[in-house]
Design an enzyme around this catalytic site. Structure first.
Site, PDB file in Angstrom:
ATOM      1  N   GLY A 158       0.851  -1.245   0.086  1.00 18.81           N
ATOM      2  CA  GLY A 158       0.066   0.065  -0.030  1.00 18.81           C
ATOM      3  C   GLY A 158       1.185   1.320  -0.086  1.00 18.81           C
ATOM      4  O   GLY A 158       2.025   1.108  -0.046  1.00 18.81           O
ATOM      5  N   ILE A 160       2.069   3.254   2.214  1.00 20.43           N
ATOM      6  CA  ILE A 160       3.392   3.142   3.152  1.00 20.43           C
ATOM      7  C   ILE A 160       4.520   2.384   2.613  1.00 20.43           C
ATOM      8  O   ILE A 160       5.608   2.714   2.538  1.00 20.43           O
ATOM      9  CB  ILE A 160       3.002   2.911   4.788  1.00 20.43           C
ATOM     10  N   THR A 241       6.210  -1.493  11.457  1.00 26.60           N
ATOM     11  CA  THR A 241       5.519  -0.384  11.781  1.00 26.60           C
ATOM     12  C   THR A 241       4.040  -0.325  11.434  1.00 26.60           C
ATOM     13  O   THR A 241       3.345   0.480  11.345  1.00 26.60           O
ATOM     14  CB  THR A 241       6.195   0.699  10.904  1.00 26.60           C
ATOM     15  N   ARG A 243       0.958  -3.081  12.644  1.00 32.20           N
ATOM     16  CA  ARG A 243       0.161  -3.431  13.885  1.00 32.20           C
ATOM     17  C   ARG A 243       0.787  -4.485  14.651  1.00 32.20           C
ATOM     18  O   ARG A 243       1.360  -5.465  14.084  1.00 32.20           O
ATOM     19  CB  ARG A 243      -1.193  -3.750  13.590  1.00 32.20           C
ATOM     20  N   GLU A 272      -0.055  -2.768  23.404  1.00 28.98           N
ATOM     21  CA  GLU A 272       0.631  -1.637  23.919  1.00 28.98           C
ATOM     22  C   GLU A 272      -0.060  -1.065  24.980  1.00 28.98           C
ATOM     23  O   GLU A 272      -1.509  -1.231  25.013  1.00 28.98           O
ATOM     24  CB  GLU A 272       0.272  -0.669  22.610  1.00 28.98           C
ATOM     25  N   HIS A 290       5.557   3.485  19.243  1.00 29.49           N
ATOM     26  CA  HIS A 290       4.431   3.655  18.319  1.00 29.49           C
ATOM     27  C   HIS A 290       4.675   5.141  17.897  1.00 29.49           C
ATOM     28  O   HIS A 290       3.944   6.005  17.976  1.00 29.49           O
ATOM     29  CB  HIS A 290       3.232   3.460  18.833  1.00 29.49           C
TER      30      HIS A 290
HETATM   31  C1  DGY Z   1      -2.054   5.174  12.562  1.00 27.75           C
HETATM   32  O1  DGY Z   1      -2.295   6.194  11.720  1.00 27.75           O
HETATM   33  O2  DGY Z   1      -2.604   4.127  12.135  1.00 27.75           O
HETATM   34  C2  DGY Z   1      -1.281   5.074  13.544  1.00 27.75           C
HETATM   35  O3  DGY Z   1      -0.489   3.985  13.892  1.00 27.75           O
HETATM   36  C3  DGY Z   1      -1.717   5.714  14.994  1.00 27.75           C
HETATM   37  O4  DGY Z   1      -3.007   5.327  15.015  1.00 27.75           O
END
Ligand code: DGY
Length: 324
Positions: A158, A160, A241, A243, A272, A290
């Site tokens: 995606g 990112i 990065t 979840r 978390e 996070h």
């Molecule tokens: C997101 O934007 O998903 C970050 O991890 C904070 O929620």
């Protein structure tokens, strides 16, 4: 009585966002920045027209079901929304929005930060200097793993992941491979120097660095389990990065202790803010709290994007970023 819609803002937000919120809405800000918890969230749903919520608010079916409910919208401050039971929200007629795009670059920067930290042992190095243990330069001291020219495997492709691919390929000359059931066009993949692989296992077996970029869903829960970690090379590194749920944290701690993989770098965790004590005791894992989207610029942009969705909703217009 104010005629402006009442919005409960569940956490402290950057000042410019809180100022705009207070100007345009009857906003209840969270000055103490304490999570509302299930009871506070229920009360907010019963007394406000909308919630501006975050990843720290667990909006389960039970919480969303609080009656009588006044809220009609959840504007999530963040792109991931696995903390919201979206099916229940939809069923109850609650609109939900998120904040994509604006955090892509910051999160990609952090994935690269983690990749460099774990391969070059920078966390360990910092601890070494600060503890006063450093005795000086020597040719064999704290050797890490070269990044340039290595293979980066992306799980999910995606926004990112694509931003990570761009940095890795054009910045570090990495060869990028990926697996995604919804891949980018061949032309886009080629512009990122990224080659598709037919399965996740192919990515895991070939990559020197595996970076996770899939959403947290029931299907991706513990995607990186003992068996899949075992498919990675012993010299390879895992970066997360996305979840915490995507990685079986206990299996990862075991893999790191036994040398199944060389190291891991994590910005997100299963429970978390708790981190498994086993991980805390290991040197070959980098642990960040996070921080993916945590820049001033990005957090302001996220707030403004949530505000835009709120304004559109109360104007009766389609949301910019609907997730239901
Ligand atoms: C997101 O934007 O998903 C970050 O991890 C904070 O929620």
């Amino acid at each position: 009585m104010s005629t402006r819609p009442r919005v409960v803002v569940t956490r402290r937000l950057p000042q410019p966002v809180e100022e705009e919120l207070s100007r345009d809405f009857d906003a209840r800000l969270n000055r103490d920045d304490q999570p509302l918890g299930p009871d506070g969230l229920k009360e907010a749903l019963q007394t406000a027209d909308a919630l501006l919520c975050t990843v720290t608010d667990r909006l389960t079916a039970e919480v969303l079901g609080a009656e009588p409910r006044r809220a009609r919208m959840l504007a999530n401050f963040g792109v991931g929304f696995n903390h919201i039971d979206v099916q229940t929200a939809k069923h109850l007629g609650l609109a939900v929005s998120n904040t994509p795009d604006v955090l892509t670059e910051a999160t990609a920067d952090l994935a690269i930060t983690l990749l460099l930290m774990v391969s070059r042992r920078t966390g360990e190095g910092e601890r070494h200097v600060r503890s006063g243990s450093w005795t000086g330069w020597r040719p064999t001291h704290m050797l890490g793993s070269q990044v340039s020219g290595k293979v980066l495997g992306l799980v999910g492709m995606g926004r990112i992941a694509r931003a990570v691919a761009r940095r890795a390929h054009h910045g570090f000359g990495m060869r990028v491979i990926f697996h995604d059931p919804y891949p980018p066009s061949p032309a886009e993949a080629a512009s990122l120097g990224a080659e598709p692989r037919a399965s996740l296992d192919h990515v895991l077996e070939e990559a020197d660095f595996v970076s996770l970029h899939c959403p947290a869903t029931p299907e991706t829960r513990h995607l990186m389990n003992r068996e899949r970690l075992g498919r990675m090379q012993r010299s390879s590194f895992l970066i997360n990065t996305a979840r915490g749920d995507v990685v079986d944290e206990a299996a990862l701690a075991e893999a790191l202790s036994e040398g199944t993989i060389a190291g891991a770098a994590l910005d997100v965790f299963e429970k978390e803010p708790q981190v498994s004590p086993q991980l805390l005791s290991l040197e070959n894992v980098v642990l960040l709290p996070h921080l993916g989207s945590a820049t001033h610029e990005t957090r302001i942009a996220m707030g403004m994007r949530a505000l835009e969705n709120l304004r559109l909703f109360f104007r009766g217009a389609p949301l910019r970023d609907p997730v239901t």
